[in-house]
Motif scaffolding. Structure first.
Motif, PDB file in Angstrom:
ATOM      1  N   THR A 134       0.852  -1.178   0.000  1.00 53.85           N
ATOM      2  CA  THR A 134       0.000   0.000   0.000  1.00 53.85           C
ATOM      3  C   THR A 134       0.888   1.229   0.000  1.00 53.85           C
ATOM      4  O   THR A 134       1.668   1.433   0.929  1.00 53.85           O
ATOM      5  N   ALA A 135       0.797   2.046  -1.037  1.00 59.81           N
ATOM      6  CA  ALA A 135       1.679   3.202  -1.157  1.00 59.81           C
ATOM      7  C   ALA A 135       0.971   4.322  -1.887  1.00 59.81           C
ATOM      8  O   ALA A 135       0.069   4.099  -2.701  1.00 59.81           O
ATOM      9  N   SER A 136       1.394   5.550  -1.599  1.00 59.99           N
ATOM     10  CA  SER A 136       0.887   6.742  -2.273  1.00 59.99           C
ATOM     11  C   SER A 136       2.081   7.576  -2.714  1.00 59.99           C
ATOM     12  O   SER A 136       3.023   7.768  -1.948  1.00 59.99           O
ATOM     13  N   ASN A 137       2.041   8.066  -3.956  1.00 61.42           N
ATOM     14  CA  ASN A 137       3.114   8.899  -4.503  1.00 61.42           C
ATOM     15  C   ASN A 137       2.626  10.327  -4.698  1.00 61.42           C
ATOM     16  O   ASN A 137       1.515  10.551  -5.174  1.00 61.42           O
ATOM     17  N   TYR A 138       3.483  11.298  -4.354  1.00 55.46           N
ATOM     18  CA  TYR A 138       3.122  12.703  -4.453  1.00 55.46           C
ATOM     19  C   TYR A 138       4.241  13.459  -5.153  1.00 55.46           C
ATOM     20  O   TYR A 138       5.361  13.546  -4.643  1.00 55.46           O
ATOM     21  N   ALA A 215       1.978  -3.796   3.906  1.00 49.13           N
ATOM     22  CA  ALA A 215       2.308  -4.903   2.998  1.00 49.13           C
ATOM     23  C   ALA A 215       3.642  -4.661   2.313  1.00 49.13           C
ATOM     24  O   ALA A 215       3.805  -4.903   1.123  1.00 49.13           O
ATOM     25  N   MET A 216       4.629  -4.208   3.085  1.00 47.81           N
ATOM     26  CA  MET A 216       5.941  -3.886   2.529  1.00 47.81           C
ATOM     27  C   MET A 216       6.700  -5.144   2.140  1.00 47.81           C
ATOM     28  O   MET A 216       6.574  -6.188   2.785  1.00 47.81           O
ATOM     29  N   SER A 217       7.527  -5.026   1.127  1.00 51.65           N
ATOM     30  CA  SER A 217       8.360  -6.144   0.711  1.00 51.65           C
ATOM     31  C   SER A 217       9.491  -6.341   1.714  1.00 51.65           C
ATOM     32  O   SER A 217       9.722  -5.514   2.600  1.00 51.65           O
ATOM     33  N   ALA A 218      10.224  -7.441   1.538  1.00 51.72           N
ATOM     34  CA  ALA A 218      11.322  -7.759   2.454  1.00 51.72           C
ATOM     35  C   ALA A 218      12.475  -6.785   2.334  1.00 51.72           C
ATOM     36  O   ALA A 218      13.417  -6.842   3.130  1.00 51.72           O
ATOM     37  N   GLU A 219      12.430  -5.889   1.365  1.00 48.57           N
ATOM     38  CA  GLU A 219      13.489  -4.894   1.211  1.00 48.57           C
ATOM     39  C   GLU A 219      13.567  -3.952   2.404  1.00 48.57           C
ATOM     40  O   GLU A 219      14.614  -3.393   2.699  1.00 48.57           O
ATOM     41  N   TYR A 220      12.455  -3.776   3.111  1.00 45.98           N
ATOM     42  CA  TYR A 220      12.392  -2.767   4.158  1.00 45.98           C
ATOM     43  C   TYR A 220      12.529  -3.408   5.534  1.00 45.98           C
ATOM     44  O   TYR A 220      11.750  -4.296   5.898  1.00 45.98           O
TER      45      TYR A 220
END
Length: 960
Positions: A134-138, A215-220
């Motif tokens: 889940t992400a929002s870009n600005y 729901a972040m990937s394992a990168e974080y």
């Protein structure tokens, strides 16, 4: 118990176009992965793909393989033109805007040659079916059209699931405000103490910000809240720039009820920003640089009310002196920030980027819980951030990113060296007589070093895969004497009378600072596979390994542990057309073990504190007399003792806190022709924390202080009884019609537990759930009175943010209208009061402390303040002026009106109760004594109890 541990405290037209995806393959770049087919659907090999963009250093060319696919990775965010050509076929051209962490996945159909280039305007689905998170870009230029702060935090607060928590800091989906990860150009910029943003940025230098909430990937790793990730502008083959003045004056604003306009400073505050970018060598080496400066003067007022909560003075006595409650002052701030970035394209496949930013702020009259004017202090803050990134595409299916950087930060504040000591009132809080801290102690140095390596492999097997492998390294360093007072002493009192400058003595706090530096290390290894099975099913399969280690000044390890965190998710596209998309995910996050906790066994930020009882008569005494050390039991049995190297321990197997997150979503994208297009999305999330870290004392043994007195150990460990749970429902959507663009969200949420874990100026404070509840094996009191379950800070049942904007072209240029509607249901407060040790249990050791907070009916957060709502308006106009060397030069002006309707609303009010009374063990004594509201209960404490009235700010400048 008294120690101030730290100072500072988001159409198809003969072509089937894929979606713009928010991939977790690289935190700073974008990508494309397309397929080219003929009219029968057969793949076409050998199609020449040519990418151009103002963000690209030269055109990039690629060729489709035998399956008709082409893959382009490590693209800087920007506006792209993709031209597809092959002899005998019509040339196709596609344009698309790509943001941070996004991918464009077009499927292009090419016909036999017909002559002209066919240009397709793509309206890609707004919701990506291939990405779980889940992400929002600005984009910064879009946010600039709104009446909204352009800072990382201001943008984040537009995002579903994000609110303000303890200390007004950003809180994401129920995590503590220290649970977020802040990145600038890929570099960790966290403050080592608060784990919030530790570096000042320049708004005009920011290109885009992404806010990831779940729901972040394992990168974080080292995150259990959200990721707030910004990139700076990179320059281009054309020179561009801007000069901007931001103007504000408190006298332009409306006043809140009871606010005295005569005390408002009629002073023009200016912020000046210069931004310049362009080529050093076209298509090879670009630069971008910015400079910011400001001098601010703003009105403030003392808000601590000296109330007689212990009934020590005659009824009606005013304890607030002329410098106390509502006394006005002016806060000043002079600040300079600088930023620079170089981007070198070694060739099409290799890019080297260097980014730098620093700042210095000189503040006057900083308020650290000041109860009167003489307790305001000056402060100097400096920060510096440097990052280097090397991006490489070694083959069409293999890329790497190597990044390293440093952050340096120093904060120095303190009271006057006039021989006077600060006083602390146990009844109402706050410091008087002098400011706290010592501005000549070298400051609080908070530095970090980070190294990251990521490799991405793209391969096919039962669909397509993008597999990321990565290594993360972090080293945090804290060097801080953190002297709490300019005199070495703070005097604890009750019944402080600022009018007569008298009080009842209780104790004296003495401090001893240490030298050296404490270090904290974290290491991460991860693998994350993003698997697209077919046009319906997409999966995320990730696993992360984390290890942390803490060292004291001698280099001795004081704590360390490891942890695994799976990241699993799926997306299902019901009809394969990106209109109806369902999502489900499970993730476990290993939170960062806060450096304020691991450093608690070092002297860095933790001077030794030893408190001694007042031995004088229990009667009003002058503040001068109360500073006579002969009136204290110096050298006797301490009433409080904290030597981080003697009586504070960390469990050898102190684990990182974890949170398990389950998320489910449904999204619907629509395009109804003349009505409009957009999407709606509904997301439900549940989070539960485990292994929360807390301290215990009273039943963990004792050690002897230097004079032989027994001192209880304070032990930090994971507490299975510490609870924190969050559940939320987020409804968000976008609607575009007639050039109007509306974006909005509503979040319904609940945050409950018994573990707050932080204060406004005390990060990593713990909760003390087992603080002397059992003493030497003897039960002393029920901690449900002092740390009950209930609603925690940041619990906000309903939060709504709706934005709208449109740009009109006219004979005089372009006029843009921006709107933001904000609604926040009333935040919760606790019915609570102060209770003394003798009334909790007279058998408690003096080392327990003088007082604590008791909660009514063993419940937390049962009171509710009033809701607030605001409509804000921004009007921006761009005026064309002239051309210089073929470049358009424009002037612009912008007016922002906050709370344009000047909606006057009482938001908060006094919730004070008189202290507990009576005798321990009696029917109506101690915990059981009657609850008596203070005279101020339910009333506004000052004009600050009301919502912000209408405000007006303006900006103007030039762009080219």
């Amino acid at each position: 118990m008294h120690l101030l541990n730290n100072r500072m405290g988001r159409l198809t037209a003969l072509l089937a176009l894929g979606s713009v995806a928010a991939l977790a393959q690289g935190t700073q770049t974008a990508s494309m992965a397309g397929t080219v087919v003929d009219t029968s659907g057969a793949p076409i090999a050998g199609v020449l793909i040519r990418l151009t963009s103002p963000a690209l250093q030269g055109a990039r060319t690629y060729t489709t393989d035998a399956t008709g696919r082409f893959v382009v990775r490590l693209l800087p965010p920007g506006f792209y033109t993709v031209q597809l050509s092959k002899d005998g076929l019509e040339t196709r051209k596609i344009t698309e805007q790509l943001g941070i962490d996004q991918s464009f996945n077009p499927k292009v159909t090419m016909n036999k040659v017909g002559g002209a280039v066919v240009e397709v305007i793509a309206a890609a689905p707004a919701v990506d079916k291939t990405d779980v998170k889940t992400a929002s870009n600005y984009r910064n230029d879009t946010v600039d059209l709104l009446p909204n702060a352009r800072s990382m935090e201001g943008v984040a607060l537009l995002t579903p699931g994000v609110t303000t928590g303890v200390g007004g800091r950003v809180q994401v989906r129920g995590a503590m405000t220290s649970g977020n990860l802040y990145l600038l150009d890929g570099q960790n910029m966290a403050d080592n103490a608060y784990n919030t943003r530790g570096v000042r940025t320049i708004d005009d230098a920011i290109e885009e910000t992404q806010v990831i909430t779940g729901a972040m990937s394992a990168e974080y790793g080292d995150v259990d809240g959200g990721v707030i990730n910004s990139i700076t502008r990179s320059g281009g083959n054309e020179f561009s720039g801007s000069l901007r003045w931001e103007l504000g004056n408190a006298a332009w604003n409306a006043t809140a009820p009871t606010q005295d306009r005569t005390k408002i400073n009629n002073v023009l505050n200016e912020e000046k920003t210069l931004f310049l970018s362009g080529p050093i060598l076209k298509d090879k080496l670009w630069f971008a640089a910015s400079y910011f400066e400001t001098e601010q003067a703003n009105a403030g007022a003392i808000t601590i009310n000296q109330q007689d909560v212990y009934g020590l003075w005659p009824s009606g006595t005013n304890l607030n002196g002329p410098e106390g409650l509502n006394a006005g002052y002016t806060t000043t701030s002079a600040e300079i920030r600088r930023q620079a970035k170089l981007t070198w394209a070694i060739n099409q496949d290799h890019t080297l980027i260097a980014s730098f930013m620093n700042s210095r702020t000189d503040q006057g009259n900083r308020n650290y819980s000041a109860a009167e004017l003489r307790s305001l202090v000056p402060q100097v803050n400096t920060s510096e951030l440097l990052s280097l990134t090397w991006r490489s595409a070694w083959a069409a299916n293999f890329t790497t990113e190597l990044r390293g950087g440093t952050k340096k930060q120093n904060l120095s504040a303190g009271g006057s060296t006039n021989g006077q000591s600060p006083f602390y009132d146990y009844g109402v809080g706050g410091y008087s007589n002098n400011g706290i801290f010592n501005n000549s102690d070298g400051g609080d140095q908070r530095d970090n070093l980070t190294l990251n390596f990521k490799a991405s492999l793209f391969w096919d097997a039962a669909g397509s895969h993008q597999t990321d492998f990565g290594i993360d390294y972090y080293e945090g360093k804290r060097q801080a004497k953190n002297e709490q007072t300019p005199s070495g002493y703070i005097f604890g009192v009750i019944g402080l009378n600022l009018a007569t400058r008298q009080a009842y003595g209780i104790d004296v706090w003495t401090f001893q600072s240490g030298t050296g530096a404490a270090k904290n290390f974290s290491y991460g290894l991860y693998v994350n596979d993003k698997w697209s099975l077919d046009q319906h099913w997409n999966f995320q399969l990730g696993l992360r390994f984390d290890k942390y280690d803490a060292e004291n000044e001698d280099g001795t390890s004081t704590a360390g542990a490891t942890g695994l965190s799976p990241r699993l998710g799926l997306k299902y596209d019901l009809f394969g057309d990106s209109k109806h998309i369902f999502g489900l995910s499970f993730a476990r996050y290993n939170a960062k073990v806060l450096e304020g906790i691991t450093n608690s066994v070092t002297s860095q930020g933790n001077p030794t504190e030893i408190d001694y009882a007042y031995t004088g008569p229990f009667a009003p005494a002058s503040l001068d007399d109360l500073q006579n050390l002969a009136n204290y039991d110096i050298g006797g049995v301490p009433t409080y003792y904290s030597d981080p190297k003697l009586n504070v321990r960390l469990n050898d197997d102190l684990k990182a806190p974890t949170v398990d997150e389950v998320q489910a979503s449904y999204a619907y994208s629509f395009n109804y022709g003349g009505i409009g297009d957009g999407y709606v999305k509904l997301t439900g999330v549940y989070k539960k924390w485990k292994n929360l870290i807390d301290y215990s004392a009273g039943n963990d043994g004792t050690v002897a202080d230097p004079t032989g007195n027994p001192i209880y150990l304070r032990v930090w460990d994971n507490n299975e009884n510490a609870t924190r749970k969050y559940q939320g429902l987020e409804l968000e959507g976008q609607f575009n019609r007639n050039e109007w663009n509306f974006l909005g969200n509503i979040t319904w949420s609940e945050l409950k537990g018994n573990y707050e874990g932080e204060g406004s100026s005390t990060p990593a404070r713990g909760e003390g759930l087992d603080n002397f509840t059992t003493q030497d094996g003897v039960y002393m009191y029920d901690n449900n009175w002092t740390s009950p379950e209930g609603y925690l800070a940041g619990h906000q049942p309903i939060r709504m943010r709706i934005t709208g904007n449109r740009t009109f072209t006219n004979a005089f240029g372009k006029t843009s209208v921006g709107l933001v509607y904000r609604f926040d249901s009333g935040s919760h407060f606790s019915h609570a009061r102060s209770i003394t040790r003798a009334r909790v249990n007279p058998g408690l050791s003096d080392q327990w402390g003088r007082t604590t907070t008791q909660y009514m009916n063993q419940e937390r957060g049962t009171g509710v303040y009033n809701a607030s709502s605001y409509l804000d308006l921004a009007l921006t106009h761009d005026f064309p002026l002239f051309k210089v060397a073929g470049k358009d030069v424009t002037a612009f002006g912008k007016v922002v009106i906050g709370n344009v309707l000047n909606h006057q609303q009482l938001v908060t009010f006094s919730t004070a109760y008189n202290a507990a009374t009576g005798t321990y063990g009696t029917a109506n004594g101690g915990f059981n004594s009657p609850w008596v509201p203070a005279a101020s209960f339910g009333k506004p404490t000052s004009y600050l109890s009301y919502g912000a009235p209408r405000t007006i700010t303006a900006s103007a400048g030039f762009r080219f």
